[in-house]
Write a protein that holds these residues in place. Structure first.
Motif, short mmCIF file in Angstrom:
data_model
loop_
_atom_site.label_atom_id
_atom_site.label_comp_id
_atom_site.label_asym_id
_atom_site.label_seq_id
_atom_site.Cartn_x
_atom_site.Cartn_y
_atom_site.Cartn_z
N GLU A 138 59.46 -34.83 -34.26
CA GLU A 138 58.48 -34.37 -33.28
C GLU A 138 58.85 -34.84 -31.87
OE1 GLU A 138 54.46 -35.30 -34.17
OE2 GLU A 138 54.49 -34.35 -36.15
N VAL A 139 59.25 -36.11 -31.76
CA VAL A 139 59.64 -36.68 -30.47
C VAL A 139 61.13 -36.98 -30.53
CG1 VAL A 139 59.25 -38.54 -28.80
CG2 VAL A 139 57.35 -37.71 -30.22
N PRO A 140 61.92 -36.48 -29.59
CA PRO A 140 63.37 -36.68 -29.65
C PRO A 140 63.80 -38.09 -29.26
CG PRO A 140 62.80 -35.59 -27.62
CD PRO A 140 61.52 -35.71 -28.41
N LEU A 141 65.07 -38.35 -29.39
CA LEU A 141 65.66 -39.57 -28.85
C LEU A 141 65.41 -39.59 -27.34
CD1 LEU A 141 67.77 -41.88 -29.78
CD2 LEU A 141 69.48 -40.43 -28.67
N ARG B 292 76.92 -36.73 -13.73
CA ARG B 292 75.50 -36.64 -13.41
C ARG B 292 74.93 -35.31 -13.85
NH1 ARG B 292 74.43 -40.66 -9.31
NH2 ARG B 292 76.34 -41.59 -8.59
N PRO B 293 73.63 -35.16 -13.97
CA PRO B 293 72.58 -36.14 -13.72
C PRO B 293 72.22 -36.90 -14.99
CG PRO B 293 71.58 -34.03 -14.11
CD PRO B 293 73.07 -33.82 -14.21
N THR B 294 71.13 -37.67 -14.90
CA THR B 294 70.60 -38.39 -16.06
C THR B 294 70.17 -37.40 -17.14
OG1 THR B 294 69.87 -40.31 -14.78
CG2 THR B 294 68.65 -39.84 -16.79
N GLN B 295 70.35 -37.80 -18.39
CA GLN B 295 69.88 -37.02 -19.53
C GLN B 295 69.10 -37.98 -20.42
OE1 GLN B 295 70.29 -33.57 -20.60
NE2 GLN B 295 68.73 -34.36 -21.98
N ARG B 296 67.81 -38.17 -20.07
CA ARG B 296 67.05 -39.20 -20.81
C ARG B 296 66.52 -38.70 -22.14
NH1 ARG B 296 61.26 -40.20 -17.69
NH2 ARG B 296 60.27 -38.23 -18.25
N GLY B 297 66.44 -37.36 -22.32
CA GLY B 297 66.02 -36.79 -23.60
C GLY B 297 67.23 -36.43 -24.43
N GLY B 298 67.12 -36.60 -25.75
CA GLY B 298 68.24 -36.37 -26.65
C GLY B 298 68.92 -35.04 -26.47
N TYR C 78 64.68 -41.75 -35.61
CA TYR C 78 65.30 -41.62 -36.93
C TYR C 78 65.26 -42.92 -37.73
CZ TYR C 78 67.31 -37.71 -34.33
OH TYR C 78 67.48 -36.59 -33.54
N GLN C 79 65.25 -42.76 -39.05
CA GLN C 79 65.38 -43.91 -39.93
C GLN C 79 66.87 -44.22 -40.14
OE1 GLN C 79 62.73 -43.96 -43.45
NE2 GLN C 79 62.06 -41.93 -42.79
N LEU C 80 67.15 -45.46 -40.47
CA LEU C 80 68.53 -45.87 -40.66
C LEU C 80 69.23 -45.05 -41.75
CD1 LEU C 80 70.93 -47.77 -40.16
CD2 LEU C 80 69.88 -49.41 -41.73
N LYS C 81 68.51 -44.69 -42.78
CA LYS C 81 69.12 -43.94 -43.89
C LYS C 81 69.59 -42.55 -43.45
CE LYS C 81 64.79 -41.98 -45.72
NZ LYS C 81 65.19 -40.56 -45.54
N ASP C 82 69.02 -42.05 -42.36
CA ASP C 82 69.40 -40.72 -41.86
C ASP C 82 70.46 -40.79 -40.76
OD1 ASP C 82 67.54 -39.35 -43.51
OD2 ASP C 82 65.94 -39.86 -42.10
N VAL C 83 70.62 -41.97 -40.16
CA VAL C 83 71.56 -42.13 -39.05
C VAL C 83 72.43 -43.36 -39.34
CG1 VAL C 83 71.79 -42.45 -36.56
CG2 VAL C 83 69.88 -41.13 -37.46
N PRO C 84 73.58 -43.16 -39.98
CA PRO C 84 74.38 -44.30 -40.42
C PRO C 84 75.01 -45.13 -39.32
CG PRO C 84 75.54 -42.23 -40.82
CD PRO C 84 74.13 -41.87 -40.42
#
Length: 256
Positions: free
Chosen positions: A75-78, A58-64, A103-109
């Motif tokens: 600009e906006v994280p995961l 714990r605790p929750t980690q809702r931001g990347g 992220y775009q797929l090409k940047d995150v395999p």
């Protein structure tokens, strides 16, 4: 060699051993605390916790969070679409989890979803690929992995920004499957519309069920502005209204 000389040598050896032993004990009992800790430090067992974000508790980690070495700047994280720092409820045995991926797929395999019990033991772990473009994605827990009633689980949604899985960004949440109380069960059974069910879930703090019901309803009626407003209102309750205009881009694709 005379017996008397042998006894002297033996006595001298015993004295040296005793002095060495006293020095060793002194080094671990009379030095500053930092050195005492070093003396008591156990050797590595090779059973170290994974370095990919799992088993952090714990605790929750809702931001990347995590390493961003090869991950593009955004600009906006995961972000996981969950309340912050709380364990949220669900009534379904196989809930759906919703995450905004910038992220775009090409940047995150690749990516990975992990479900663990409260003791950080893996219940389920699966690799996936993302949709082509950024947006809100969903991950449905498979039917073979049902949540047990009144048990709490932690889950991780991770994305890897290179093929070697060195650089990852992840979010972490908690979920508890609950049994419906008889009064709420009756109200849900007599609810005439899906929107009525969503309101009941929201009123009773059953977050995952409310979010999923509304998300699926929006997907069936993409031009319905009333549903858009209700979606924004629901996200406003957890201070994530900034994500209300982000598009739904589909489910992640599980790698076989």
């Amino acid at each position: 060699m005379k017996l008397k000389n042998i006894q002297k040598i033996f006595s001298l050896s015993q004295s040296k051993f005793a002095i060495a032993l006293l020095l060793a004990l002194f080094s671990c009992t009379s030095y500053p605390l930092i050195l005492i800790a070093k003396c008591q430090q156990p050797t590595s067992s090779g059973n170290q916790p994974p370095q990919d974000g799992s088993s952090r508790g714990r605790p929750t980690q809702r931001g990347g969070a995590g390493s961003r070495g090869n991950c593009p700047s955004v600009e906006v994280p995961l972000i996981a679409l969950i309340p912050e720092k709380t364990v949220s409820s669900v009534v379904e045995a196989n809930p759906t989890f919703w995450v905004f991926v910038p992220y775009q797929l090409k940047d995150v395999p690749s990516g990975e979803f992990v479900l663990q019990d409260e003791a950080n033991n893996d219940i389920y772990r699966a690799s996936f690929t993302l949709p082509e473009i950024p947006g809100v994605v969903s991950f449905a827990l498979p039917s073979a992995v049902p949540l047990e009633v009144n048990k709490t689980y932690q889950w991780y949604f991770k994305v890897y920004c290179n093929q070697q899985k060195f650089d990852s960004v992840f979010v972490r949440g908690w979920v508890q499957r609950i049994a419906l109380k008889s009064d709420l069960k009756r109200q849900l059974k007599t609810a005439t519309t899906i929107r009525d069910r969503i309101q009941l879930y929201t009123k009773n703090g059953i977050w995952y069920s409310a979010l999923t019901e509304l998300a699926k309803l929006r997907l069936t009626e993409p031009q319905n502005t009333t549903l858009d407003n209700e979606w924004a209102s629901l996200l406003r309750n957890i201070e994530l209204e900034k994500l209300s205009q982000k598009p739904f881009v589909g489910e992640v694709k599980i790698k076989q």
